[in-house]
Design a protein around this motif. Structure first.
Motif, PDB file in Angstrom:
ATOM      1  N   LEU A 110      47.080  25.835  42.416  1.00  7.77           N
ATOM      2  CA  LEU A 110      47.373  26.842  41.393  1.00  7.77           C
ATOM      3  C   LEU A 110      46.107  27.024  40.556  1.00  7.77           C
ATOM      4  O   LEU A 110      45.508  26.031  40.110  1.00  7.77           O
ATOM      5  N   GLY A 111      45.728  28.260  40.347  1.00  9.68           N
ATOM      6  CA  GLY A 111      44.549  28.532  39.531  1.00  9.68           C
ATOM      7  C   GLY A 111      44.931  29.166  38.210  1.00  9.68           C
ATOM      8  O   GLY A 111      45.833  30.004  38.156  1.00  9.68           O
ATOM      9  N   LEU A 112      44.251  28.765  37.145  1.00  9.24           N
ATOM     10  CA  LEU A 112      44.388  29.429  35.855  1.00  9.24           C
ATOM     11  C   LEU A 112      43.090  30.196  35.596  1.00  9.24           C
ATOM     12  O   LEU A 112      41.997  29.684  35.848  1.00  9.24           O
ATOM     13  N   THR A 113      43.234  31.406  35.080  1.00 13.42           N
ATOM     14  CA  THR A 113      42.056  32.171  34.668  1.00 13.42           C
ATOM     15  C   THR A 113      42.427  33.002  33.454  1.00 13.42           C
ATOM     16  O   THR A 113      43.613  33.292  33.227  1.00 13.42           O
ATOM     17  N   LEU A 114      41.416  33.401  32.682  1.00 16.57           N
ATOM     18  CA  LEU A 114      41.657  34.304  31.550  1.00 16.57           C
ATOM     19  C   LEU A 114      41.184  35.719  31.869  1.00 16.57           C
ATOM     20  O   LEU A 114      41.205  36.574  30.992  1.00 16.57           O
ATOM     21  N   SER A 115      40.764  35.928  33.106  1.00 16.92           N
ATOM     22  CA  SER A 115      40.288  37.256  33.491  1.00 16.92           C
ATOM     23  C   SER A 115      41.335  37.953  34.352  1.00 16.92           C
ATOM     24  O   SER A 115      41.670  37.471  35.442  1.00 16.92           O
ATOM     25  N   SER A 116      41.836  39.093  33.873  1.00 12.50           N
ATOM     26  CA  SER A 116      42.874  39.772  34.656  1.00 12.50           C
ATOM     27  C   SER A 116      42.294  40.319  35.965  1.00 12.50           C
ATOM     28  O   SER A 116      43.002  40.358  36.973  1.00 12.50           O
ATOM     29  N   ALA A 117      41.020  40.703  35.968  1.00 11.14           N
ATOM     30  CA  ALA A 117      40.408  41.184  37.227  1.00 11.14           C
ATOM     31  C   ALA A 117      40.398  40.058  38.260  1.00 11.14           C
ATOM     32  O   ALA A 117      40.721  40.265  39.435  1.00 11.14           O
ATOM     33  N   GLN A 118      40.045  38.849  37.823  1.00  6.82           N
ATOM     34  CA  GLN A 118      40.043  37.702  38.755  1.00  6.82           C
ATOM     35  C   GLN A 118      41.467  37.380  39.220  1.00  6.82           C
ATOM     36  O   GLN A 118      41.686  37.071  40.400  1.00  6.82           O
ATOM     37  N   ALA A 119      42.412  37.449  38.290  1.00  6.40           N
ATOM     38  CA  ALA A 119      43.797  37.124  38.657  1.00  6.40           C
ATOM     39  C   ALA A 119      44.313  38.104  39.705  1.00  6.40           C
ATOM     40  O   ALA A 119      44.939  37.711  40.699  1.00  6.40           O
ATOM     41  N   ARG A 120      44.007  39.386  39.514  1.00  8.72           N
ATOM     42  CA  ARG A 120      44.436  40.402  40.494  1.00  8.72           C
ATOM     43  C   ARG A 120      43.768  40.148  41.838  1.00  8.72           C
ATOM     44  O   ARG A 120      44.390  40.231  42.891  1.00  8.72           O
ATOM     45  N   TYR A 121      42.485  39.819  41.793  1.00  6.22           N
ATOM     46  CA  TYR A 121      41.729  39.560  43.031  1.00  6.22           C
ATOM     47  C   TYR A 121      42.357  38.394  43.792  1.00  6.22           C
ATOM     48  O   TYR A 121      42.624  38.487  44.994  1.00  6.22           O
ATOM     49  N   CYS A 122      42.591  37.286  43.090  1.00  2.65           N
ATOM     50  CA  CYS A 122      43.147  36.093  43.761  1.00  2.65           C
ATOM     51  C   CYS A 122      44.532  36.397  44.327  1.00  2.65           C
ATOM     52  O   CYS A 122      44.841  36.010  45.460  1.00  2.65           O
ATOM     53  N   ALA A 123      45.354  37.094  43.528  1.00  2.00           N
ATOM     54  CA  ALA A 123      46.718  37.388  43.993  1.00  2.00           C
ATOM     55  C   ALA A 123      46.652  38.254  45.255  1.00  2.00           C
ATOM     56  O   ALA A 123      47.418  38.043  46.208  1.00  2.00           O
ATOM     57  N   ALA A 124      45.719  39.212  45.277  1.00  2.00           N
ATOM     58  CA  ALA A 124      45.592  40.089  46.461  1.00  2.00           C
ATOM     59  C   ALA A 124      45.180  39.294  47.698  1.00  2.00           C
ATOM     60  O   ALA A 124      45.434  39.713  48.828  1.00  2.00           O
ATOM     61  N   LYS A 125      44.546  38.159  47.494  1.00  2.00           N
ATOM     62  CA  LYS A 125      44.131  37.306  48.624  1.00  2.00           C
ATOM     63  C   LYS A 125      45.206  36.269  48.964  1.00  2.00           C
ATOM     64  O   LYS A 125      44.944  35.310  49.703  1.00  2.00           O
ATOM     65  N   GLY A 126      46.369  36.417  48.349  1.00  2.00           N
ATOM     66  CA  GLY A 126      47.476  35.495  48.668  1.00  2.00           C
ATOM     67  C   GLY A 126      47.335  34.135  48.018  1.00  2.00           C
ATOM     68  O   GLY A 126      47.965  33.159  48.451  1.00  2.00           O
ATOM     69  N   LEU A 127      46.506  34.042  46.981  1.00  2.00           N
ATOM     70  CA  LEU A 127      46.328  32.755  46.290  1.00  2.00           C
ATOM     71  C   LEU A 127      47.289  32.682  45.105  1.00  2.00           C
ATOM     72  O   LEU A 127      47.673  33.710  44.530  1.00  2.00           O
ATOM     73  N   ASN A 128      47.620  31.464  44.743  1.00  4.37           N
ATOM     74  CA  ASN A 128      48.565  31.249  43.647  1.00  4.37           C
ATOM     75  C   ASN A 128      47.782  31.155  42.344  1.00  4.37           C
ATOM     76  O   ASN A 128      47.056  30.183  42.117  1.00  4.37           O
ATOM     77  N   VAL A 129      47.916  32.181  41.505  1.00  2.00           N
ATOM     78  CA  VAL A 129      47.081  32.246  40.298  1.00  2.00           C
ATOM     79  C   VAL A 129      47.931  32.654  39.104  1.00  2.00           C
ATOM     80  O   VAL A 129      48.928  33.355  39.254  1.00  2.00           O
ATOM     81  N   SER A 130      47.533  32.193  37.940  1.00  2.00           N
ATOM     82  CA  SER A 130      48.253  32.547  36.732  1.00  2.00           C
ATOM     83  C   SER A 130      47.259  32.922  35.643  1.00  2.00           C
ATOM     84  O   SER A 130      46.304  32.182  35.395  1.00  2.00           O
ATOM     85  N   LEU A 131      47.487  34.080  35.032  1.00  2.30           N
ATOM     86  CA  LEU A 131      46.605  34.549  33.958  1.00  2.30           C
ATOM     87  C   LEU A 131      47.030  33.847  32.669  1.00  2.30           C
ATOM     88  O   LEU A 131      47.825  34.382  31.894  1.00  2.30           O
ATOM     89  N   GLN A 132      46.547  32.650  32.492  1.00  4.18           N
ATOM     90  CA  GLN A 132      46.981  31.851  31.353  1.00  4.18           C
ATOM     91  C   GLN A 132      45.822  31.002  30.847  1.00  4.18           C
ATOM     92  O   GLN A 132      44.977  30.561  31.618  1.00  4.18           O
ATOM     93  N   ASP A 133      45.888  30.734  29.555  1.00  6.02           N
ATOM     94  CA  ASP A 133      44.939  29.863  28.887  1.00  6.02           C
ATOM     95  C   ASP A 133      45.514  28.440  28.926  1.00  6.02           C
ATOM     96  O   ASP A 133      46.666  28.240  28.538  1.00  6.02           O
TER      97      ASP A 133
END
Ligand SMILES: C[S@@+](CC[C@H](N)C(=O)[O-])C[C@H]1O[C@@H](n2cnc3c(N)ncnc32)[C@H](O)[C@@H]1O
Length: 305
Positions: free
Chosen positions: A86-109
């Motif tokens: 599971l990845g955490l990021t504060l960048s919505s562009a990165q979160a969208r990118y990871c999700a589009a690649k089928g990775l488990n990501v959460s836009l959270q601090d």
């Protein structure tokens, strides 16, 4: 600590070029050349993932938390080795990118996440994000150590005893600069001017003084295992990124790169801080800081006690 808007002030525009020049799941952090500069950057980045996962004693069924996952290089490496991440990021562009690649990501601090909502992990990795956890103002207020202690407390809550944490971060070099002296009008080439620009490049971010400060902040919950200094590896990584930027001129990449430039034109015209970011990148400020030992870099393994 860098807020979401401060993080996005940098990573939104980097998003337009970095994956384009460096490929899918592009690491935006120092590679693990480990002194062997005959390797390609891609090989050295893969070596980092292997080295980190091996250092965590990763098993194919493991669950890994990546705090500050960027464009997903570690999430992808864990997936390739049969684990879940599971990845955490504060960048919505990165979160969208990871999700589009089928990775488990959460836009959270990590600061606002309630750790129990994430579950338990076998290992925690944080590469190139710690730099953003304390701002210059928070450093001036004297709360840097307590922010770092909170981070280690957070990691401790999602790890069992014996679980491992890998932390990779830039640190200050020979001395911690005085924030009051940073100035965009200081003479060109002085640390005061270079660091004033870098402070705009990485808004809301201030570095730890060094390894000792980090080990002390972790000590309530973590036993320090070992570390490796990555200053020279970071100089090499930055050199390779500079060379790779030429790839943006290749015919199949150029239209996207030009589209990125066009999208940024209004920001360039109207945002003074953005122009400073571009100037800082153009002058290779980060690389200069590593070369002059104004900044250094640490890669550290810890074990939950
Ligand atoms: C330099 S990038 C590194 C990305 C990735 N680890 C890599 O090596 O390519 C820093 C990352 O930290 C994330 N980050 C910074 N502060 C954060 C916070 N408080 N909570 C979660 N993510 C954070 C950013 O969104 C970004 O993804």
């Amino acid at each position: 600590m860098a807020t979401q808007s401060e993080i996005e002030a940098l990573y939104d525009w980097v998003h337009l070029f970095h994956p384009l020049r460096s490929g899918d799941y592009a690491d935006f952090s120092c590679a693990f050349f480990d002194g062997n500069f005959n390797q390609t950057l891609a090989v050295a980045q893969t070596a980092k993932h292997q080295w980190v996962l091996d250092g965590l004693r990763f098993q194919p069924v493991d669950r890994i938390l990546d705090v500050g996952c960027g464009w997903g290089p570690v999430l992808n490496a864990v997936r390739k080795r049969g684990g879940k991440a599971l990845g955490l990021t504060l960048s919505s562009a990165q979160a969208r990118y990871c999700a589009a690649k089928g990775l488990n990501v959460s836009l959270q601090d990590w600061k606002t996440v309630r750790p129990f909502t994430l579950g338990v992990f076998n290992g925690v990795i944080s590469i190139g994000a710690f730099e953003h956890f304390c701002s210059m103002d928070e450093y001036i207020q004297g709360i840097q150590d307590s922010i770092y202690r909170d981070f280690f407390a957070f990691c401790a809550q999602v790890l069992p005893v014996g679980g491992r944490l890998f932390l990779q971060t830039m640190t200050w070099g020979k001395e911690v600069p005085d924030p009051k002296r940073l100035s965009l009008t200081a003479p060109e080439g002085t640390p005061e001017r270079i660091l004033a620009r870098l402070n705009k490049f990485y808004p809301g971010s201030w570095l730890p003084s060094g390894k000792a400060q980090i080990i002390a902040a972790a000590s309530d919950y973590f036993h320090f295992l070992h570390s490796s200094n990555g200053r020279l590896d970071y100089i090499e990584t930055l050199t390779r990124w500079g060379n790779d930027s030429g790839k943006l001129l290749k015919p199949f990449r150029l239209p996207k790169a030009l589209w990125g430039v066009a999208r940024l034109f209004p920001r360039f015209c109207f945002e003074a801080d953005f122009r400073v970011q571009i100037e800082s990148a153009r002058r290779n400020d980060q690389q200069v800081c590593f070369q002059r030992e104004i900044m250094s870099h640490e890669r550290m393994f810890f074990e939950r006690t």
